[in-house]
Design a protein around this motif. Structure first.
Motif: not given
Length: 130
Positions: A4-8, A27-33
């Motif tokens: 998620a952090l790499a995508q951000v 939202r990116a972290v939630v979606n990755a989970a």
């Protein structure tokens, strides 16, 4: 979390600064989970025991073969490795090394003959010994 952090990070220039990156990162972290839970077959699996050292790569190159390759002249070694280990065709090998296709063919033949002598192979490479 790392994905998620790499995508951000990759989209950092497009994130609106006035809204703050907190919501976007959350939202990116939630979606990755959620994605991770949907793909359990891609997760790392815990092993019951750890090996003492890394397993060798199963590429057919034993220590004996590597030693025999190191005894070849540099150009022959490069041709043999590119042709028979990396499985490149004659033209691609010639392009990479900056030599003619005829030179690739002759160096490959000489290199294989030298390897047969060094390894003591009775049968030609690719055929079973009788």
């Amino acid at each position: 979390m790392q994905n998620a952090l790499a995508q951000v990070y990759a989209r950092w220039s497009t994130i609106r600064r006035d809204e703050g990156p907190d919501r976007y990162v959350h939202r990116a972290v939630v979606n990755a989970a959620i994605d991770e839970r949907r793909r359990p077959w891609q997760r790392e699996q815990a092993a019951e025991w750890l090996p003492d050292r890394a397993a060798p790569i199963a590429d057919g190159l034993t220590l004996r073969v590597v030693e025999a390759l190191s005894a070849l002249p540099p150009r022959q070694r490069a041709v043999v490795v590119l042709r028979y280990v990396e499985d490149l065709d004659v033209e691609h090998t010639a392009d990479l090394l900056g030599i003619s296709t005829g030179t690739v063919k002759s160096q490959a033949a000489k290199g294989l003959e030298a390897l047969r002598g060094l390894l003591g192979a009775i049968a030609p490479i690719g055929r079973e010994a009788a």
